[in-house]
Design a protein around this motif. Structure first.
Motif, PDB file in Angstrom:
ATOM      1  N   ILE A 209      11.339  47.861 -67.103  1.00 48.43           N
ATOM      2  CA  ILE A 209      11.629  46.808 -68.079  1.00 48.43           C
ATOM      3  C   ILE A 209      12.941  47.108 -68.800  1.00 48.43           C
ATOM      4  CG2 ILE A 209      10.808  45.597 -70.127  1.00 48.43           C
ATOM      5  CD1 ILE A 209       9.149  45.071 -67.590  1.00 48.43           C
ATOM      6  N   ARG A 210      13.137  48.362 -69.154  1.00 51.53           N
ATOM      7  CA  ARG A 210      14.385  48.740 -69.849  1.00 51.53           C
ATOM      8  C   ARG A 210      15.593  48.612 -68.929  1.00 51.53           C
ATOM      9  NH1 ARG A 210      10.564  52.601 -71.834  1.00 51.53           N
ATOM     10  NH2 ARG A 210      10.111  52.185 -74.049  1.00 51.53           N
ATOM     11  N   GLU A 211      15.378  48.749 -67.633  1.00 52.42           N
ATOM     12  CA  GLU A 211      16.463  48.584 -66.669  1.00 52.42           C
ATOM     13  C   GLU A 211      17.021  47.163 -66.706  1.00 52.42           C
ATOM     14  OE1 GLU A 211      19.016  49.717 -63.379  1.00 52.42           O
ATOM     15  OE2 GLU A 211      18.040  50.725 -65.057  1.00 52.42           O
ATOM     16  N   HIS A 212      16.194  46.184 -67.100  1.00 51.73           N
ATOM     17  CA  HIS A 212      16.678  44.809 -67.193  1.00 51.73           C
ATOM     18  C   HIS A 212      17.863  44.693 -68.144  1.00 51.73           C
ATOM     19  CE1 HIS A 212      12.481  43.144 -65.901  1.00 51.73           C
ATOM     20  NE2 HIS A 212      13.214  43.532 -64.877  1.00 51.73           N
ATOM     21  N   GLU A 213      17.816  45.442 -69.224  1.00 55.87           N
ATOM     22  CA  GLU A 213      18.913  45.383 -70.199  1.00 55.87           C
ATOM     23  C   GLU A 213      20.203  45.918 -69.573  1.00 55.87           C
ATOM     24  OE1 GLU A 213      19.339  46.140 -74.931  1.00 55.87           O
ATOM     25  OE2 GLU A 213      18.462  47.776 -73.777  1.00 55.87           O
ATOM     26  N   ARG A 214      20.107  46.985 -68.791  1.00 54.99           N
ATOM     27  CA  ARG A 214      21.293  47.548 -68.143  1.00 54.99           C
ATOM     28  C   ARG A 214      21.863  46.573 -67.122  1.00 54.99           C
ATOM     29  NH1 ARG A 214      23.182  51.328 -64.083  1.00 54.99           N
ATOM     30  NH2 ARG A 214      21.251  51.196 -62.895  1.00 54.99           N
ATOM     31  N   ILE A 215      20.987  45.923 -66.363  1.00 55.55           N
ATOM     32  CA  ILE A 215      21.445  44.939 -65.383  1.00 55.55           C
ATOM     33  C   ILE A 215      22.175  43.790 -66.074  1.00 55.55           C
ATOM     34  CG2 ILE A 215      20.657  43.205 -63.705  1.00 55.55           C
ATOM     35  CD1 ILE A 215      18.353  45.130 -63.026  1.00 55.55           C
ATOM     36  N   ALA A 216      21.626  43.341 -67.200  1.00 55.36           N
ATOM     37  CA  ALA A 216      22.222  42.216 -67.914  1.00 55.36           C
ATOM     38  C   ALA A 216      23.622  42.533 -68.407  1.00 55.36           C
ATOM     39  CB  ALA A 216      21.336  41.829 -69.102  1.00 55.36           C
ATOM     40  N   ARG A 217      23.923  43.794 -68.651  1.00 54.23           N
ATOM     41  CA  ARG A 217      25.212  44.171 -69.207  1.00 54.23           C
ATOM     42  C   ARG A 217      26.227  44.611 -68.162  1.00 54.23           C
ATOM     43  NH1 ARG A 217      23.147  43.275 -73.586  1.00 54.23           N
ATOM     44  NH2 ARG A 217      22.162  44.332 -75.292  1.00 54.23           N
ATOM     45  N   ASP A 218      25.822  44.640 -66.891  1.00 53.65           N
ATOM     46  CA  ASP A 218      26.707  45.072 -65.818  1.00 53.65           C
ATOM     47  C   ASP A 218      26.876  43.895 -64.849  1.00 53.65           C
ATOM     48  OD1 ASP A 218      27.410  46.108 -63.115  1.00 53.65           O
ATOM     49  OD2 ASP A 218      27.266  48.075 -64.077  1.00 53.65           O
ATOM     50  N   GLU A 219      28.073  43.339 -64.766  1.00 51.23           N
ATOM     51  CA  GLU A 219      28.267  42.132 -63.971  1.00 51.23           C
ATOM     52  C   GLU A 219      27.935  42.349 -62.504  1.00 51.23           C
ATOM     53  OE1 GLU A 219      31.490  38.552 -63.204  1.00 51.23           O
ATOM     54  OE2 GLU A 219      32.006  40.236 -64.511  1.00 51.23           O
ATOM     55  N   GLY A 220      28.278  43.508 -61.979  1.00 52.10           N
ATOM     56  CA  GLY A 220      27.975  43.782 -60.577  1.00 52.10           C
ATOM     57  C   GLY A 220      26.473  43.814 -60.317  1.00 52.10           C
ATOM     58  N   LEU A 221      25.733  44.508 -61.196  1.00 57.43           N
ATOM     59  CA  LEU A 221      24.278  44.572 -61.048  1.00 57.43           C
ATOM     60  C   LEU A 221      23.656  43.198 -61.273  1.00 57.43           C
ATOM     61  CD1 LEU A 221      23.485  47.903 -62.947  1.00 57.43           C
ATOM     62  CD2 LEU A 221      23.522  47.522 -60.475  1.00 57.43           C
ATOM     63  N   LEU A 222      24.207  42.448 -62.221  1.00 59.80           N
ATOM     64  CA  LEU A 222      23.670  41.111 -62.486  1.00 59.80           C
ATOM     65  C   LEU A 222      23.880  40.206 -61.281  1.00 59.80           C
ATOM     66  CD1 LEU A 222      22.361  39.118 -64.439  1.00 59.80           C
ATOM     67  CD2 LEU A 222      24.642  38.584 -65.317  1.00 59.80           C
ATOM     68  N   ARG A 223      25.043  40.304 -60.667  1.00 60.80           N
ATOM     69  CA  ARG A 223      25.312  39.494 -59.476  1.00 60.80           C
ATOM     70  C   ARG A 223      24.287  39.798 -58.387  1.00 60.80           C
ATOM     71  NH1 ARG A 223      29.741  36.928 -57.362  1.00 60.80           N
ATOM     72  NH2 ARG A 223      31.006  37.634 -59.121  1.00 60.80           N
ATOM     73  N   GLU A 224      24.027  41.076 -58.165  1.00 65.53           N
ATOM     74  CA  GLU A 224      23.040  41.458 -57.157  1.00 65.53           C
ATOM     75  C   GLU A 224      21.665  40.901 -57.499  1.00 65.53           C
ATOM     76  OE1 GLU A 224      22.988  45.657 -56.662  1.00 65.53           O
ATOM     77  OE2 GLU A 224      25.112  45.820 -56.186  1.00 65.53           O
ATOM     78  N   TYR A 225      21.292  40.961 -58.776  1.00 69.20           N
ATOM     79  CA  TYR A 225      19.977  40.492 -59.195  1.00 69.20           C
ATOM     80  C   TYR A 225      19.862  38.980 -59.012  1.00 69.20           C
ATOM     81  CZ  TYR A 225      15.724  39.936 -61.906  1.00 69.20           C
ATOM     82  OH  TYR A 225      14.441  39.619 -62.287  1.00 69.20           O
ATOM     83  N   VAL A 226      20.904  38.254 -59.414  1.00 67.76           N
ATOM     84  CA  VAL A 226      20.881  36.793 -59.288  1.00 67.76           C
ATOM     85  C   VAL A 226      20.747  36.383 -57.828  1.00 67.76           C
ATOM     86  CG1 VAL A 226      22.240  34.688 -59.599  1.00 67.76           C
ATOM     87  CG2 VAL A 226      22.156  36.398 -61.422  1.00 67.76           C
ATOM     88  N   ARG A 227      21.451  37.069 -56.952  1.00 66.40           N
ATOM     89  CA  ARG A 227      21.395  36.708 -55.536  1.00 66.40           C
ATOM     90  C   ARG A 227      20.030  37.058 -54.931  1.00 66.40           C
ATOM     91  NH1 ARG A 227      25.999  35.156 -53.226  1.00 66.40           N
ATOM     92  NH2 ARG A 227      25.332  35.828 -51.157  1.00 66.40           N
ATOM     93  N   ALA A 228      19.395  38.097 -55.454  1.00 63.38           N
ATOM     94  CA  ALA A 228      18.077  38.477 -54.954  1.00 63.38           C
ATOM     95  C   ALA A 228      16.959  37.662 -55.588  1.00 63.38           C
ATOM     96  CB  ALA A 228      17.836  39.964 -55.210  1.00 63.38           C
ATOM     97  N   HIS A 229      17.205  37.137 -56.799  1.00 65.10           N
ATOM     98  CA  HIS A 229      16.194  36.354 -57.525  1.00 65.10           C
ATOM     99  C   HIS A 229      16.854  35.082 -58.060  1.00 65.10           C
ATOM    100  CE1 HIS A 229      15.200  40.672 -57.898  1.00 65.10           C
ATOM    101  NE2 HIS A 229      13.946  40.283 -57.745  1.00 65.10           N
TER     102      HIS A 229
END
Length: 265
Positions: free
Chosen positions: A94-114
Motif C-alpha cells: 500500500i505504501r508503494e502506491h505513494e512512491r509510484i504516484a511520485r515517479d513518472e516512470g513507475l506511474l506510466r508502467e502502472y497506468v499501462r498495466a492497470h
C-alpha cells in the motif's frame, strides 16, 4: 469532505430505516485514530453495514497510504473483517502506491498495466501514457464500469440486470456512472427508470447502447457538427469527448457540470 452533512443525512435515513449498506471513502479524513474511530462508530450506530475504501497510486497521489491502512484496521475492529471492502495487500505494498504516484516512470508502467476509465481527470492526466488508435479502429480498447462491455455497443452498462450502479446526485439527477442523466426527481425515480429500462432513457443512451462511443460520436457529428479526434486511447475516452461536446446542447442529459467542466471542448 462534508462530514456534518453526511452525518445529518444518515440520522434521517436511520430514522426512516433506509440507511445505506456502506459508505465509500478515499480515507483522506483519517488523520489519526481518534477521529477515524469516532466516525466509523457513528456510521455503525446509524445502520451502516460496512466500508468501501480505495487505494492505488491514483488515490495515494494525494492521500497518505497510512490513512487507508488506519481505516482498514479500525473498520475490521468496528464492523468486522467481512464488512471491509477494499485491498488486503500488505502495508508495504500500500505504501508503494505513494512512491509510484511520485515517479513518472513507475506511474506510466502502472497506468499501462492497470488502464483507468479515461474520462474526467483520468482522461486529462493519464491518457497520454496509453497507446492511441483511430476512433473507428476495431481494436480500440473497451473499458466501462463493472457491467459487460461485449458487443459493439455498451448495453451492459445500462441494462437494469447488468449495470454496475445507478447514481442519484445532489441535484436530483438519476444517472449511470458515466455522466449520462437518465431522468430527474421528481418526474422520475430510480425505480421507474429501472422498470422502464435505463437503456431506453433517451436517444443518446440508445445510440451508445446500440453502437457504443463511435455511434454517439457519429450522431454528434451528423446532427451537431462534432469533429471526432483523430486518435483516442479507448472507447470511453471517445465517449467522454463526445459527451463533453454535446453538453452545450443538452445539459439536461450530459451532467452534472462537475463531470465535464474541466474537459469541455
Amino acid at each position: 469532505l462534508y462530514w456534518e452533512a453526511l452525518a445529518e443525512g444518515l440520522k434521517v435515513a436511520h430514522r426512516q430505516d433506509v440507511a445505506p449498506h456502506f459508505i465509500e471513502t478515499n480515507c483522506s479524513f483519517a488523520v489519526e485514530d481518534g477521529i477515524t474511530a469516532r466516525r466509523l462508530e457513528f456510521l455503525a450506530e446509524h445502520g451502516l453495514k460496512g466500508i468501501l475504501a480505495s487505494t492505488d497510486p491514483y488515490h495515494q497521489s494525494t492521500v497518505p497510504p497510512d490513512r487507508f491502512l488506519r481505516v482498514r484496521r479500525l473498520t475490521d475492529e468496528i464492523f468486522g473483517e467481512r464488512n471491509f471492502w477494499g485491498s488486503r495487500a500488505e502495508g508495504s505494498a500500500i505504501r508503494e502506491h505513494e512512491r509510484i504516484a511520485r515517479d513518472e516512470g513507475l506511474l506510466r508502467e502502472y497506468v499501462r498495466a492497470h488502464p483507468p476509465v479515461a474520462v474526467g481527470t483520468a482522461h486529462r492526466e493519464l491518457a497520454p501514457y496509453l497507446d492511441s488508435y483511430p476512433p473507428d479502429d476495431e481494436g480500440l480498447p473497451k473499458k466501462g464500469w463493472g457491467g459487460s462491455a461485449d458487443g459493439p455497443g455498451c448495453l451492459g452498462q445500462f441494462r437494469a440486470d447488468t449495470m454496475w450502479e445507478l447514481h442519484l446526485d445532489p441535484y436530483g439527477n438519476i444517472q449511470t456512472n458515466c455522466g449520462m442523466v437518465l431522468g430527474a426527481l421528481p418526474h422520475a425515480t430510480p425505480a421507474s427508470i429501472l422498470e422502464a429500462g435505463p437503456e431506453n432513457a433517451n436517444r443518446f443512451v440508445q445510440a451508445v447502447c446500440e453502437r457504443g462511443a463511435l455511434g454517439l460520436a457519429e450522431l454528434a457529428q451528423r446532427e451537431y457538427g462534432f469533429e471526432p479526434p483523430e486518435r483516442v486511447t479507448q472507447n470511453c475516452e471517445l465517449c467522454y469527448l463526445t459527451r463533453s461536446f454535446l453538453r452545450q446542447f443538452h445539459p439536461e442529459v450530459f451532467g452534472p457540470e462537475e463531470i465535464y467542466s474541466a474537459g469541455v471542448i
